[in-house]
Each structure stands twice: as C-alpha cells, then as structure tokens.
Motif scaffolding. Sequence first.
Motif, PDB file in Angstrom:
ATOM      1  N   ASP A  33       0.836  -0.961  -0.110  1.00 22.60           N
ATOM      2  CA  ASP A  33      -0.196   0.247   0.365  1.00 22.60           C
ATOM      3  C   ASP A  33       1.371   1.015  -0.076  1.00 22.60           C
ATOM      4  OD1 ASP A  33      -1.544   1.918   0.101  1.00 22.60           O
ATOM      5  OD2 ASP A  33      -2.782   1.229   2.105  1.00 22.60           O
ATOM      6  N   THR A  34       1.065   1.943  -0.636  1.00 23.11           N
ATOM      7  CA  THR A  34       1.996   2.832  -0.891  1.00 23.11           C
ATOM      8  C   THR A  34       1.845   3.888  -1.443  1.00 23.11           C
ATOM      9  OG1 THR A  34       3.195   1.918  -3.558  1.00 23.11           O
ATOM     10  CG2 THR A  34       3.661   1.074  -1.315  1.00 23.11           C
ATOM     11  N   ARG A  35       2.136   5.863  -1.450  1.00 23.59           N
ATOM     12  CA  ARG A  35       1.579   6.020  -2.526  1.00 23.59           C
ATOM     13  C   ARG A  35       3.358   6.529  -2.893  1.00 23.59           C
ATOM     14  NH1 ARG A  35      -2.598   8.389  -2.330  1.00 23.59           N
ATOM     15  NH2 ARG A  35      -4.098   8.670   0.028  1.00 23.59           N
ATOM     16  N   ILE A  36       3.925   7.609  -4.503  1.00 25.34           N
ATOM     17  CA  ILE A  36       4.196   7.167  -5.670  1.00 25.34           C
ATOM     18  C   ILE A  36       4.637   8.235  -5.795  1.00 25.34           C
ATOM     19  CG2 ILE A  36       5.317   6.931  -7.985  1.00 25.34           C
ATOM     20  CD1 ILE A  36       3.575   4.525  -7.607  1.00 25.34           C
ATOM     21  N   LEU A  42      -1.635   3.393  -4.319  1.00 26.19           N
ATOM     22  CA  LEU A  42      -0.990   2.420  -5.447  1.00 26.19           C
ATOM     23  C   LEU A  42      -1.637   1.128  -4.321  1.00 26.19           C
ATOM     24  CD1 LEU A  42       0.936   2.290  -7.762  1.00 26.19           C
ATOM     25  CD2 LEU A  42      -1.245   2.150  -8.300  1.00 26.19           C
ATOM     26  N   VAL A  43      -2.997   0.272  -3.812  1.00 23.89           N
ATOM     27  CA  VAL A  43      -3.085  -1.008  -3.405  1.00 23.89           C
ATOM     28  C   VAL A  43      -2.531  -2.154  -3.949  1.00 23.89           C
ATOM     29  CG1 VAL A  43      -4.359  -1.854  -1.347  1.00 23.89           C
ATOM     30  CG2 VAL A  43      -3.840  -0.069  -1.130  1.00 23.89           C
ATOM     31  N   GLN A  44      -1.642  -2.820  -3.710  1.00 24.04           N
ATOM     32  CA  GLN A  44      -1.512  -4.233  -4.505  1.00 24.04           C
ATOM     33  C   GLN A  44      -1.947  -5.660  -3.719  1.00 24.04           C
ATOM     34  OE1 GLN A  44       1.542  -5.355  -7.218  1.00 24.04           O
ATOM     35  NE2 GLN A  44       1.305  -7.750  -6.738  1.00 24.04           N
ATOM     36  N   LEU A  45      -3.191  -6.301  -4.015  1.00 20.20           N
ATOM     37  CA  LEU A  45      -3.493  -8.005  -2.834  1.00 20.20           C
ATOM     38  C   LEU A  45      -3.567  -8.964  -4.322  1.00 20.20           C
ATOM     39  CD1 LEU A  45      -5.698  -4.799  -2.374  1.00 20.20           C
ATOM     40  CD2 LEU A  45      -5.887  -6.419  -0.277  1.00 20.20           C
ATOM     41  N   THR A  46      -3.274  -9.827  -3.327  1.00 19.14           N
ATOM     42  CA  THR A  46      -3.346 -11.657  -3.546  1.00 19.14           C
ATOM     43  C   THR A  46      -3.729 -12.141  -2.737  1.00 19.14           C
ATOM     44  OG1 THR A  46      -0.511 -11.251  -4.375  1.00 19.14           O
ATOM     45  CG2 THR A  46      -1.573 -13.322  -4.552  1.00 19.14           C
ATOM     46  N   PRO A  47      -5.069 -13.008  -4.035  1.00 21.10           N
ATOM     47  CA  PRO A  47      -5.811 -14.228  -3.031  1.00 21.10           C
ATOM     48  C   PRO A  47      -5.538 -14.928  -2.932  1.00 21.10           C
ATOM     49  CG  PRO A  47      -6.869 -12.976  -6.047  1.00 21.10           C
ATOM     50  CD  PRO A  47      -5.594 -12.927  -5.131  1.00 21.10           C
ATOM     51  N   PRO A  48      -5.536 -15.514  -2.089  1.00 19.21           N
ATOM     52  CA  PRO A  48      -4.629 -16.614  -0.710  1.00 19.21           C
ATOM     53  C   PRO A  48      -4.484 -18.391  -1.999  1.00 19.21           C
ATOM     54  CG  PRO A  48      -6.887 -16.208   0.259  1.00 19.21           C
ATOM     55  CD  PRO A  48      -6.985 -15.504  -1.063  1.00 19.21           C
ATOM     56  N   GLY A  49      -3.301 -18.313  -2.465  1.00 19.67           N
ATOM     57  CA  GLY A  49      -2.877 -19.543  -3.521  1.00 19.67           C
ATOM     58  C   GLY A  49      -3.107 -19.115  -5.411  1.00 19.67           C
ATOM     59  N   SER A  50      -3.398 -17.271  -5.017  1.00 17.52           N
ATOM     60  CA  SER A  50      -3.679 -17.005  -6.837  1.00 17.52           C
ATOM     61  C   SER A  50      -1.966 -16.298  -6.678  1.00 17.52           C
ATOM     62  CB  SER A  50      -4.148 -16.125  -6.519  1.00 17.52           C
ATOM     63  OG  SER A  50      -4.529 -15.126  -8.188  1.00 17.52           O
ATOM     64  N   GLY A  51      -1.551 -17.101  -8.460  1.00 14.05           N
ATOM     65  CA  GLY A  51      -0.091 -16.099  -8.900  1.00 14.05           C
ATOM     66  C   GLY A  51      -0.840 -14.788  -9.428  1.00 14.05           C
ATOM     67  N   CYS A  52      -1.825 -14.285  -9.284  1.00 10.66           N
ATOM     68  CA  CYS A  52      -2.253 -13.373 -10.216  1.00 10.66           C
ATOM     69  C   CYS A  52      -2.846 -12.152  -8.902  1.00 10.66           C
ATOM     70  CB  CYS A  52      -3.013 -13.173 -10.918  1.00 10.66           C
ATOM     71  SG  CYS A  52      -3.598 -11.747 -11.814  1.00 10.66           S
ATOM     72  N   SER A  53      -2.573 -11.029  -9.238  1.00 13.16           N
ATOM     73  CA  SER A  53      -2.332 -10.042  -7.957  1.00 13.16           C
ATOM     74  C   SER A  53      -3.708  -9.111  -8.569  1.00 13.16           C
ATOM     75  CB  SER A  53      -1.542  -9.626  -7.483  1.00 13.16           C
ATOM     76  OG  SER A  53      -0.751 -10.053  -7.062  1.00 13.16           O
ATOM     77  N   ILE A  54      -4.408  -8.680  -7.381  1.00 14.76           N
ATOM     78  CA  ILE A  54      -5.247  -7.283  -8.612  1.00 14.76           C
ATOM     79  C   ILE A  54      -4.717  -5.777  -7.215  1.00 14.76           C
ATOM     80  CG2 ILE A  54      -7.319  -8.440  -7.767  1.00 14.76           C
ATOM     81  CD1 ILE A  54      -8.168  -6.405  -5.570  1.00 14.76           C
ATOM     82  N   VAL A  55      -4.769  -5.249  -8.167  1.00 11.10           N
ATOM     83  CA  VAL A  55      -4.328  -3.161  -7.706  1.00 11.10           C
ATOM     84  C   VAL A  55      -5.521  -2.785  -7.892  1.00 11.10           C
ATOM     85  CG1 VAL A  55      -3.103  -1.005  -8.077  1.00 11.10           C
ATOM     86  CG2 VAL A  55      -1.948  -3.769  -8.500  1.00 11.10           C
ATOM     87  N   LEU A  56      -5.778  -2.213  -6.701  1.00 10.56           N
ATOM     88  CA  LEU A  56      -6.857  -1.491  -6.850  1.00 10.56           C
ATOM     89  C   LEU A  56      -7.132   0.433  -7.702  1.00 10.56           C
ATOM     90  CD1 LEU A  56      -8.249  -2.113  -2.903  1.00 10.56           C
ATOM     91  CD2 LEU A  56      -8.730  -2.803  -4.741  1.00 10.56           C
ATOM     92  N   GLY A  57      -7.460   0.247  -8.307  1.00  7.41           N
ATOM     93  CA  GLY A  57      -6.616   2.320  -9.368  1.00  7.41           C
ATOM     94  C   GLY A  57      -8.067   3.378  -9.059  1.00  7.41           C
ATOM     95  N   LYS A  58      -7.349   3.984  -8.853  1.00  6.00           N
ATOM     96  CA  LYS A  58      -8.210   5.495  -9.056  1.00  6.00           C
ATOM     97  C   LYS A  58      -7.824   6.502  -9.572  1.00  6.00           C
ATOM     98  CE  LYS A  58     -10.676   8.186  -5.876  1.00  6.00           C
ATOM     99  NZ  LYS A  58     -10.495   9.133  -4.619  1.00  6.00           N
ATOM    100  N   GLY A  59      -7.860   7.144 -10.079  1.00  2.42           N
ATOM    101  CA  GLY A  59      -7.162   8.159 -10.955  1.00  2.42           C
ATOM    102  C   GLY A  59      -6.060   7.611 -11.690  1.00  2.42           C
ATOM    103  N   PHE A  60      -5.742   6.671 -12.164  1.00  2.00           N
ATOM    104  CA  PHE A  60      -4.440   5.958 -12.878  1.00  2.00           C
ATOM    105  C   PHE A  60      -4.860   5.013 -14.012  1.00  2.00           C
ATOM    106  CE2 PHE A  60      -4.011   2.773  -9.416  1.00  2.00           C
ATOM    107  CZ  PHE A  60      -3.645   2.353 -10.052  1.00  2.00           C
ATOM    108  N   VAL A  61      -6.099   4.919 -14.136  1.00  2.00           N
ATOM    109  CA  VAL A  61      -6.903   4.399 -14.657  1.00  2.00           C
ATOM    110  C   VAL A  61      -7.606   5.178 -16.137  1.00  2.00           C
ATOM    111  CG1 VAL A  61      -6.089   2.118 -14.078  1.00  2.00           C
ATOM    112  CG2 VAL A  61      -8.207   2.824 -14.176  1.00  2.00           C
TER     113      VAL A  61
END
Length: 137
Positions: A33-36, A42-61
């Motif tokens: 959970d960072t600010r650049i 930018l917050v990146q989260l990963t479901p348990p057991g997953s090789g793919c994560s999500i990034v929560l987007g606001k204002g940059f997508v």
Amino acid sequence: MNWTLEVVVVPVSDIDRAKDFYAEKLGFTVDHDTRIDGGPQLVQLTPPGSGCSIVLGKGFVAMEPGSLQGPQLVVSDVHAARAHLVERGVEVSEVQVLGPSGARPSREGDDLDNVGFVFFKDPDGNGWAVQQITSRG
C-alpha cells in the motif's frame, strides 16, 4: 515463451474502503500500500494461492469505478467458498449451474466441476465470479 497474467486493475472510488473489502471480507493478502511521489495510492492484493494479484485503481486508470465485470476466482469447492463469503459478510449469489441453456440453481448431487458458480460485487459494483474446478484436463 510463457505468458503469465500477474495483475488485474480494479477501478474503485475509495481505495481504503476497497482495500478493507478485499482484505477483510475476501481474505486477500495486502502485498503493498504505497503512494508514488505523492501521487495516487496504489494497493496490491493477492487472493490466497493465486499467482495473479489485483491493484486497486483510482485516478490512474481509464475505467470507471464498478466497470470491471467478470474476473473469475477458481476454487475446488464452490459451496465451501460461498459459505466462507457469507460468513465474512459478503453478499453472494446462491450456487448456480451454468450450461448451454443458461443458469439454474444447483441441486443436491449436481456435478459442479467447471459449471458451478457464485457471483458477488465489491462496494463499487465490480462484478466477480467464483467457479468450481476440481480437476483440469
């Protein structure tokens, strides 16, 4: 050459509310959970057991909050997954069987492999599916 899907951006209106939903209600791990440079959070989260994560987007997508529809999580037992979500306070559909003639409620004894689903939405209305896959052919 391998092509791996690593991150899916989920457009949200409130990063902290979305982070709480995905981490506390769904049980995703918060990777960072960072600010650049004082820019967007930018917050990146990963479901348990997953090789793919999500990034929560606001204002940059370029997607509007709630416009992501259809990402799929895969579990080995959709009934157990549904019970887990309900226990954590997530509004989730009943288990459905999807087939050539559409969807119908699951019945006792149904083979749900590849065809058993539940559906839920995050606080912004981004729509998710959870599919049961017990074996891959």
